[in-house]
Motif scaffolding. Structure first.
Motif, short mmCIF file in Angstrom:
data_model
loop_
_atom_site.label_atom_id
_atom_site.label_comp_id
_atom_site.label_asym_id
_atom_site.label_seq_id
_atom_site.Cartn_x
_atom_site.Cartn_y
_atom_site.Cartn_z
N GLY A 111 0.83 -1.20 0.00
CA GLY A 111 0.00 0.00 0.00
C GLY A 111 0.86 1.25 0.00
O GLY A 111 2.07 1.21 -0.24
N TYR A 112 0.23 2.37 0.33
CA TYR A 112 0.96 3.64 0.23
C TYR A 112 2.07 3.73 1.27
O TYR A 112 3.16 4.25 0.99
N ILE A 113 1.85 3.20 2.48
CA ILE A 113 2.89 3.27 3.51
C ILE A 113 4.10 2.44 3.10
O ILE A 113 5.25 2.88 3.23
N ALA A 114 3.86 1.25 2.58
CA ALA A 114 4.97 0.38 2.16
C ALA A 114 5.78 1.03 1.05
O ALA A 114 7.02 1.05 1.10
N ASN A 115 5.12 1.57 0.04
CA ASN A 115 5.84 2.17 -1.08
C ASN A 115 6.54 3.46 -0.70
O ASN A 115 7.62 3.77 -1.24
N GLU A 116 5.96 4.21 0.22
CA GLU A 116 6.62 5.44 0.67
C GLU A 116 7.91 5.12 1.42
O GLU A 116 8.96 5.70 1.15
N PHE A 117 7.85 4.17 2.35
CA PHE A 117 9.06 3.83 3.10
C PHE A 117 10.06 3.09 2.22
O PHE A 117 11.27 3.19 2.45
N ALA A 118 9.60 2.38 1.21
CA ALA A 118 10.53 1.75 0.28
C ALA A 118 11.38 2.81 -0.41
O ALA A 118 12.61 2.67 -0.53
N GLY A 119 10.73 3.87 -0.88
CA GLY A 119 11.46 4.97 -1.52
C GLY A 119 12.39 5.68 -0.57
O GLY A 119 13.53 6.02 -0.92
N ILE A 120 11.93 5.90 0.65
CA ILE A 120 12.75 6.60 1.65
C ILE A 120 14.02 5.82 1.97
O ILE A 120 15.14 6.34 1.87
N PHE A 121 13.86 4.56 2.36
CA PHE A 121 15.02 3.77 2.76
C PHE A 121 15.97 3.51 1.58
O PHE A 121 17.20 3.48 1.76
N HIS A 122 15.41 3.34 0.39
CA HIS A 122 16.27 3.15 -0.78
C HIS A 122 17.15 4.36 -1.00
O HIS A 122 18.36 4.23 -1.25
N GLN A 123 16.58 5.55 -0.95
CA GLN A 123 17.36 6.76 -1.18
C GLN A 123 18.39 7.00 -0.08
O GLN A 123 19.42 7.63 -0.31
N ASN A 160 4.66 -8.83 -0.96
CA ASN A 160 3.21 -8.65 -0.87
C ASN A 160 2.52 -9.98 -1.12
O ASN A 160 2.97 -10.79 -1.92
N ARG A 161 1.41 -10.19 -0.43
CA ARG A 161 0.70 -11.47 -0.52
C ARG A 161 0.01 -11.63 -1.87
O ARG A 161 -0.30 -12.74 -2.28
N SER A 162 -0.28 -10.53 -2.59
CA SER A 162 -0.88 -10.62 -3.92
C SER A 162 0.15 -10.23 -4.96
O SER A 162 1.33 -10.08 -4.66
N ASP A 163 -0.29 -10.06 -6.20
CA ASP A 163 0.64 -9.68 -7.26
C ASP A 163 0.45 -8.24 -7.70
O ASP A 163 0.83 -7.85 -8.81
N GLN A 164 -0.15 -7.42 -6.83
CA GLN A 164 -0.41 -6.02 -7.17
C GLN A 164 0.05 -5.11 -6.04
O GLN A 164 0.06 -5.50 -4.87
N LEU A 165 0.43 -3.91 -6.42
CA LEU A 165 0.71 -2.90 -5.41
C LEU A 165 -0.28 -1.74 -5.56
O LEU A 165 -0.92 -1.58 -6.60
N LEU A 166 -0.45 -1.00 -4.48
CA LEU A 166 -1.32 0.18 -4.47
C LEU A 166 -2.73 -0.11 -4.99
O LEU A 166 -3.24 0.58 -5.88
N ARG A 167 -3.33 -1.14 -4.44
CA ARG A 167 -4.70 -1.47 -4.83
C ARG A 167 -5.62 -0.27 -4.62
O ARG A 167 -5.56 0.39 -3.59
N GLY A 168 -6.46 0.02 -5.59
CA GLY A 168 -7.36 1.16 -5.52
C GLY A 168 -6.89 2.34 -6.36
O GLY A 168 -7.69 3.22 -6.68
N TYR A 169 -5.61 2.36 -6.70
CA TYR A 169 -5.10 3.41 -7.57
C TYR A 169 -5.16 2.95 -9.03
O TYR A 169 -5.27 1.76 -9.31
N ASP A 170 -5.08 3.90 -9.94
CA ASP A 170 -5.19 3.58 -11.36
C ASP A 170 -4.06 2.65 -11.78
O ASP A 170 -2.90 2.82 -11.39
N GLU A 171 -4.40 1.66 -12.59
CA GLU A 171 -3.45 0.63 -12.96
C GLU A 171 -2.23 1.20 -13.68
O GLU A 171 -1.10 0.72 -13.50
N SER A 172 -2.43 2.22 -14.49
CA SER A 172 -1.30 2.82 -15.22
C SER A 172 -0.29 3.43 -14.26
O SER A 172 0.93 3.35 -14.47
N MET A 173 -0.79 4.07 -13.19
CA MET A 173 0.10 4.68 -12.20
C MET A 173 0.85 3.60 -11.43
O MET A 173 2.05 3.72 -11.15
N ARG A 174 0.15 2.54 -11.09
CA ARG A 174 0.76 1.45 -10.34
C ARG A 174 1.87 0.79 -11.16
O ARG A 174 2.96 0.51 -10.65
#
Length: 472
Positions: free
Chosen positions: A201-213, A222-236
């Protein structure tokens, strides 16, 4: 003329409200007792007090709640800090002689926590300036109009407001006690060299970017094969592509089997469908759950919904007439500005004589990933399902700054329109400053403007935002 005609009625209403308040004070210690001093609770208490109510707030941790103390605000400061990693590198392409830089996590951490202290003081002062009494301890509902503090002191109130927010969900896998949540991420004594982030979700992706930088090796599972469920597929898809290019690893369809702590302090994480992974830190970002335990809701019969959140009506009232709830504890839309609006609407309704509800349509949101995402309205998939006929306009471009910095990262804007009328029903974007741009754009979507209205607006050149009026 209309205002003058209403004045006698308003005077009578105030007189009646004053009489009611006097009666209330003879029966109860307070007109309103709020449990929880987060964004929703603070706004509700302050506005109720401005309407003349006598108000008290109980907060067991710190005034300000998740957003100010351990959420949006300190996280955004870390996001700012993380952006300097690429900004300093890019600056060399703009003529700046930048020496090799060293990042000091402890300095940033302490500066962020210092500003959290400042904000905690401001929120506390705001309540005190509005004559709201603050109890810095846990409160439990022990009777229809009775609240018992942790010290054992009992208080009574005509109206009780539950604004206790939510907390991170911790999976029940073996060894889960070795992991941390976003709450603890702000207090780390050192940056982990290798971090596994659970969730997409948004918290996971935000901290992923922070710690990477900041230089950590980041793996997101992630337990599924998608990230940021609920957001537009193109953005994801674009965020996943960019994140992979940056060097962030993803493991999809991976459920925790367990975490084992090794002799050297490292952690071995076992998961389904993938080989075990050795890391230095595991951060759980697997959702949030309402804080309803231990509040005494069962003592007065307050109903919870199927997700264990407090069930409320459109005016934030529970099934018990004198008990209300706002914010994340109701699990309607878990966003700070929504909690604030709910708290304000509650106070106006109950103490201001102005019944007010919140429109949950077209709420803009942002993901402060790297790069960030901004969104408002329907996604393309939602629009096709709901409207049938839709028109999609996009702009896929390389920001000017990235061109000179020799960075291939591309931004993507998408406009979703109703097919027959051209009405804009959704806007989605990923790229630098997307959250800043989406706020103004959300006004246009909320107002029901059309693609033609956007096309008729002259572009501000050269900017990122001009792509909003140039999409094809």
């Amino acid at each position: 003329m209309a205002i003058g005609a209403n004045l006698p009625h308003m005077r009578r209403a105030r007189t009646q409200a004053g009489a009611a308040g006097a009666k209330c004070m003879s029966e109860y210690d307070y007109d309103l007792f709020t449990i929880g001093a987060g964004s929703g609770g603070v706004r509700a208490s302050r506005i109720a007090a401005a309407h003349g109510a006598r108000v008290a707030v109980a907060e067991e941790y710190r005034v300000g709640g998740t957003c100010v103390i351990r959420g949006c605000v300190p996280k955004k400061m870390l996001v700012y800090g993380a952006h300097f990693a690429e900004d300093l590198e890019d600056a060399r392409h703009f003529g700046w002689d930048i020496p090799e830089c060293h990042f000091d996590w402890i300095k940033l951490r302490d500066n962020v926590l210092g500003d959290v202290d400042r904000l905690n003081g401001i929120y506390t002062q705001t309540l005190e300036n509005n004559k709201v009494e603050i109890f810095h301890e846990r409160a439990t509902i022990t009777g229809p109009h009775e609240i018992t503090l942790a010290s054992g002191e009992k208080k009574t109130a005509k109206i009780i407001l539950i604004a206790t927010g939510a907390r991170p969900l911790i999976p029940s896998c073996p060894g889960h006690e070795h992991g941390i949540t976003s709450n603890e991420a702000f207090h780390l004594d050192a940056l982990p060299k290798r971090i596994l982030i659970a969730g997409a979700g948004y918290i996971a992706n935000e901290f992923a970017g922070i710690f990477h930088q900041f230089g950590s090796k980041v793996t997101l599972i992630n337990r599924s094969d998608q990230l940021l469920r609920g957001y537009d597929e193109s953005m994801r898809d674009r965020l996943l592509q960019i994140s992979l290019t940056k060097g962030i690893d993803f493991r999809f369809n991976a459920d925790f089997r367990g975490i084992e702590k090794n002799a050297d302090g490292s952690l071995t994480v076992a998961m389904t469908n993938h080989e075990p992974l050795e890391v230095d830190c595991v951060l759980f970002a697997t959702g949030r759950v309402p804080n309803v335990e231990g509040l005494g809701l069962e003592n007065v019969g307050v109903e919870l919904d199927e997700k264990n959140a407090v069930r409320v009506d459109e005016y934030s009232k529970t099934n018990v007439d004198h008990i209300y709830a706002v914010g994340d504890v109701t699990n309607r839309v878990q966003l700070t500005p929504v909690a604030i609006r709910e708290g304000h609407a509650f106070a106006d309704t109950v103490f201001g004589g102005k019944p007010t509800t919140l429109d949950y349509g077209c709420i803009p949101s942002a993901v402060f990933s790297h790069p960030p995402i901004g969104a408002v309205g329907l996604t393309e998939a939602q629009a096709r399902q709901k409207l049938g006929s839709v028109e999609i306009y996009t702009s896929d471009f390389r920001p000017m700054k990235n061109v000179l910095a020799q960075r291939n990262e591309r931004s993507l804007y998408k406009m979703v329109c109703e097919g027959t009328t051209g009405k804009v029903v959704g806007l989605h974007m990923i790229g630098p400053d997307a959250p800043e741009i989406i706020q103004a754009a959300a006004i246009a979507v909320k107002a029901g403007l059309t693609k033609a209205d956007f096309d008729a607006t002259v572009a501000v050149h050269p900017t990122m935002s001009e792509e909003l009026v140039l999409m094809k």
